[in-house]
Motif scaffolding. Sequence first.
Motif, PDB file in Angstrom:
ATOM      1  N   ASN A 125       0.986  -1.256   0.306  1.00  0.00           N
ATOM      2  CA  ASN A 125      -0.013  -0.012  -0.143  1.00  0.00           C
ATOM      3  C   ASN A 125       0.983   1.142   0.078  1.00  0.00           C
ATOM      4  N   PRO A 126       1.009   2.056  -0.984  1.00  0.00           N
ATOM      5  CA  PRO A 126       0.200   1.719  -2.363  1.00  0.00           C
ATOM      6  C   PRO A 126       0.300   0.461  -3.272  1.00  0.00           C
ATOM      7  N   PHE A 127      -0.520   0.171  -3.760  1.00  0.00           N
ATOM      8  CA  PHE A 127      -0.334  -1.017  -4.840  1.00  0.00           C
ATOM      9  C   PHE A 127       0.233  -0.239  -6.258  1.00  0.00           C
TER      10      PHE A 127
ATOM     11  N   ASP B 292      -2.282  -9.789  -5.821  1.00  0.00           N
ATOM     12  CA  ASP B 292      -2.715  -9.801  -4.592  1.00  0.00           C
ATOM     13  C   ASP B 292      -2.577  -8.723  -3.665  1.00  0.00           C
ATOM     14  N   ILE B 293      -3.385  -8.307  -2.583  1.00  0.00           N
ATOM     15  CA  ILE B 293      -3.218  -7.423  -1.658  1.00  0.00           C
ATOM     16  C   ILE B 293      -3.538  -8.232  -0.275  1.00  0.00           C
ATOM     17  N   VAL B 294      -2.581  -8.054   0.757  1.00  0.00           N
ATOM     18  CA  VAL B 294      -2.616  -8.811   1.829  1.00  0.00           C
ATOM     19  C   VAL B 294      -3.205  -7.977   3.056  1.00  0.00           C
ATOM     20  N   PHE B 295      -4.349  -8.311   3.900  1.00  0.00           N
ATOM     21  CA  PHE B 295      -4.669  -7.795   5.102  1.00  0.00           C
ATOM     22  C   PHE B 295      -3.959  -8.615   6.119  1.00  0.00           C
ATOM     23  N   THR B 296      -3.316  -8.067   7.116  1.00  0.00           N
ATOM     24  CA  THR B 296      -2.454  -8.726   8.277  1.00  0.00           C
ATOM     25  C   THR B 296      -2.913  -8.308   9.664  1.00  0.00           C
ATOM     26  N   ASN B 297      -2.522  -9.048  10.732  1.00  0.00           N
ATOM     27  CA  ASN B 297      -2.853  -8.485  11.810  1.00  0.00           C
ATOM     28  C   ASN B 297      -4.385  -8.809  12.319  1.00  0.00           C
ATOM     29  N   LEU B 298      -4.871  -9.635  11.579  1.00  0.00           N
ATOM     30  CA  LEU B 298      -6.303  -9.835  11.854  1.00  0.00           C
ATOM     31  C   LEU B 298      -6.844 -10.769  12.994  1.00  0.00           C
ATOM     32  N   PRO B 299      -7.917 -10.428  13.479  1.00  0.00           N
ATOM     33  CA  PRO B 299      -8.459 -11.536  14.351  1.00  0.00           C
ATOM     34  C   PRO B 299      -9.018 -12.784  13.669  1.00  0.00           C
ATOM     35  N   ALA B 300      -9.066 -13.844  14.276  1.00  0.00           N
ATOM     36  CA  ALA B 300      -9.334 -15.102  13.572  1.00  0.00           C
ATOM     37  C   ALA B 300     -10.906 -14.878  13.012  1.00  0.00           C
ATOM     38  N   LYS B 301     -11.694 -14.246  13.533  1.00  0.00           N
ATOM     39  CA  LYS B 301     -13.342 -14.269  12.923  1.00  0.00           C
ATOM     40  C   LYS B 301     -13.236 -12.651  12.529  1.00  0.00           C
TER      41      LYS B 301
ATOM     42  N   THR C 162     -12.553  -1.460   5.731  1.00  0.00           N
ATOM     43  CA  THR C 162     -12.843  -1.634   7.237  1.00  0.00           C
ATOM     44  C   THR C 162     -12.764  -3.292   7.638  1.00  0.00           C
ATOM     45  N   VAL C 163     -12.405  -3.269   8.782  1.00  0.00           N
ATOM     46  CA  VAL C 163     -12.378  -4.709   9.474  1.00  0.00           C
ATOM     47  C   VAL C 163     -13.278  -4.717  10.654  1.00  0.00           C
ATOM     48  N   SER C 164     -14.252  -5.652  10.730  1.00  0.00           N
ATOM     49  CA  SER C 164     -15.397  -5.435  11.905  1.00  0.00           C
ATOM     50  C   SER C 164     -15.215  -6.886  12.508  1.00  0.00           C
ATOM     51  N   SER C 165     -15.162  -6.918  13.734  1.00  0.00           N
ATOM     52  CA  SER C 165     -15.249  -8.041  14.590  1.00  0.00           C
ATOM     53  C   SER C 165     -15.839  -7.879  15.992  1.00  0.00           C
ATOM     54  N   ASP C 166     -15.791  -8.997  16.680  1.00  0.00           N
ATOM     55  CA  ASP C 166     -16.217  -8.814  18.074  1.00  0.00           C
ATOM     56  C   ASP C 166     -15.529  -8.340  18.838  1.00  0.00           C
ATOM     57  N   VAL C 167     -14.209  -8.211  18.585  1.00  0.00           N
ATOM     58  CA  VAL C 167     -13.061  -7.640  19.414  1.00  0.00           C
ATOM     59  C   VAL C 167     -12.489  -6.053  18.699  1.00  0.00           C
ATOM     60  N   GLY C 168     -13.186  -5.582  18.017  1.00  0.00           N
ATOM     61  CA  GLY C 168     -12.986  -4.203  17.610  1.00  0.00           C
ATOM     62  C   GLY C 168     -13.283  -3.877  15.944  1.00  0.00           C
ATOM     63  N   THR C 169     -12.933  -2.810  15.562  1.00  0.00           N
ATOM     64  CA  THR C 169     -13.178  -2.348  14.409  1.00  0.00           C
ATOM     65  C   THR C 169     -11.832  -1.389  14.036  1.00  0.00           C
ATOM     66  N   ALA C 170     -11.259  -1.663  12.614  1.00  0.00           N
ATOM     67  CA  ALA C 170     -10.447  -0.973  12.324  1.00  0.00           C
ATOM     68  C   ALA C 170     -10.799  -0.370  10.846  1.00  0.00           C
ATOM     69  N   THR C 171     -10.251   0.725  10.458  1.00  0.00           N
ATOM     70  CA  THR C 171     -10.402   1.364   8.960  1.00  0.00           C
ATOM     71  C   THR C 171      -9.190   1.987   8.462  1.00  0.00           C
ATOM     72  N   GLY C 172      -9.316   2.077   7.276  1.00  0.00           N
ATOM     73  CA  GLY C 172      -8.164   2.691   6.520  1.00  0.00           C
ATOM     74  C   GLY C 172      -8.122   2.922   5.090  1.00  0.00           C
ATOM     75  N   THR C 173      -7.260   3.373   4.403  1.00  0.00           N
ATOM     76  CA  THR C 173      -7.234   3.883   2.904  1.00  0.00           C
ATOM     77  C   THR C 173      -6.292   2.801   2.149  1.00  0.00           C
ATOM     78  N   LEU C 174      -6.693   2.741   1.012  1.00  0.00           N
ATOM     79  CA  LEU C 174      -5.941   1.901   0.007  1.00  0.00           C
ATOM     80  C   LEU C 174      -5.675   2.668  -1.099  1.00  0.00           C
ATOM     81  N   LEU C 175      -4.551   2.648  -1.743  1.00  0.00           N
ATOM     82  CA  LEU C 175      -4.072   3.591  -3.090  1.00  0.00           C
ATOM     83  C   LEU C 175      -3.755   2.547  -4.052  1.00  0.00           C
TER      84      LEU C 175
END
Length: 610
Positions: free
Chosen positions: A523-525, A539-548, A594-607
């Motif tokens: 990022n940026p790709f 491929d673009i990878v999301f990392t440090n994610l919760p299991a669910k 956005t990443v939504s889960s039972d343990v929190g939410t994260a947001t960001g931008t991608l170019l």
Amino acid sequence: MDSDSMKKYLLFALFTVMPILVTAQSRTAAFEIHNRGNLWETVRDDGRLGAPDPNNRFENYPSLDWPGGPTVMNKDDQRHYRVSAGLWIGGRRNDGTIFFVENGPFQTVNVVNVQPLRKETNYVEEPGFRPNEAEETITAEFTTNENLRVIRKSRVWSYRTYTNTIFFEYLIKNEGGQSISDVFIGFPNLLRPSYQDFVVHNGWGDDFNRVDDFVRFDPDIRMMYTWDDTPSFDLPSDVGNYLESEGELRTTGYAGYAILHHDPVSGGSPQPVTAFYAQFLNNERFFTQTSSSVTALYNILNGTDTSLQAPDNERLAPFMLMSVGPYTIAPGETVRIVVGEAVNGITQQRALLGLSAQAQLPAGLDSLRSTMNRARTLVDNNFEVTSVPPPSPEITVIPNPAEQSVSIYWDPIEDIWTNPLAPSATLRDYRIYRSSRSFIGPYEILATIRPSRPIDFSRYYDAANNRWLYNDATISLGGEYYYAVTSIDTRNVESWMTNRNEEGIRAAREPVDNTNTVRVFPNPFKLSSGFPNPNQANDIVFTNLPAKCTIRVYTSSGELVKEISRDNPNSGEEVWNQLSDARQRTAPGIYFWTVSSDVGTATGTLLIVK
């Protein structure tokens, strides 16, 4: 002027000058950092050296750190070799009275005017590189309360010949209206190998039960140096600060400083005139104006008083002082002195041999002496190096979770680099290094790529993207890795590892229990992901994610492009191939995720750039 007018004038003058002097004593010094080579240091604008508070558990500013870096780390991994250092100047005014200027190594600072620090970079890979100048120069300029203007230039090179050294050039000019005589210029230093004392035995030279450093002076090269020993013969493992949990010697270096140049002194006496070291504990009051007299400090500075000199067999929390003089400095005249500081010792590879490497520690002194001798040669040559390495290329390091590998790629520089001092010394090889332990190593060589060798060109050159590409498929799942790529010319001169990734790279991360550290890469790709497998080019990878969790990607106008629902207890990564839910390839532009889960939410931008 009548008496009332005189009183008003004196009051005006007093209240005009007082804020300057008070500010000089209580101001917070600005600082810059040398972090180019293997020795990192914080330099302050008032003559002092070292981190503002090297004991602060929440700060990572270097304080003669060897090996230096990274910028942010676990404090227990930091390798400080100094608490603080400063500058002393003492002499006699024209009327015979003694003056003493104290700028460190403690809190007292006798300055009345401080100019902003100036940091200039001249990296070998930068356009307009000037081979006869240092890669980093930081200039401090201040005036003392005795009308002495001090310009201190600190210089650093990453070149392997000088990567363990910092050079300090002092220009001290008398801007007063009268000559000063019997002037001595000293460099007090609280060298202390090393902060790892705190890790190994919970204290860093702060108690007589924990002082464990020896100090010596080498008159042949005018260098004072110190090294780590043990506070007690009952603790032989403490030599070199053996940390059992890591199986490693944590303090493997000898630290020293030397007078590399000084203008001729009055009478031509041997220099330094003072090479003094004492026990700091219980004696600090003798080394600062807050608790000692100007005359007493001047006598320590000029070598008259050596009553606190420590014997060679005493373990210390050292106070060290070398001074040069005497000088007579007329109005407008300048004295020039150059001091070199260095740390060197056995390698990180040997340190990991643990207690069996203790017998090798004294070899570090020979390394330190060689380092300082090279430094003296450079100063004698007016800081003009005779050899310049090729630049290390700018690298991109990308983990590839699907393939359980890490890719390193860089643009070719072998055809565009011309050595300004030796045009025939062309770039011959690239060398890829990896550490599975930390930013400071130890590093192993993974491969050496020779662009002129057809088999290397076929194996490692990515013609479609005009870049060199190395795929490290020898990693362990969940392991953390650090990489560097150096360049070697036809004279076998190699660049330093100036392009290491400061944060460890993992090919696959375990799930986390929050969304505080979600990241997206690349990022940026740009054009392609950089992964070695052509099928993963998008491929673009999301990392440090919760299991669910649920990942959603939106256009800049808020239209949902992709929704990924995941439930994977074995991995903290998710790969998106840039296909929308309608199986359409995404267009270039700015996207929101956005990443939504039972343990929190994260947001960001991608170019995405294509």
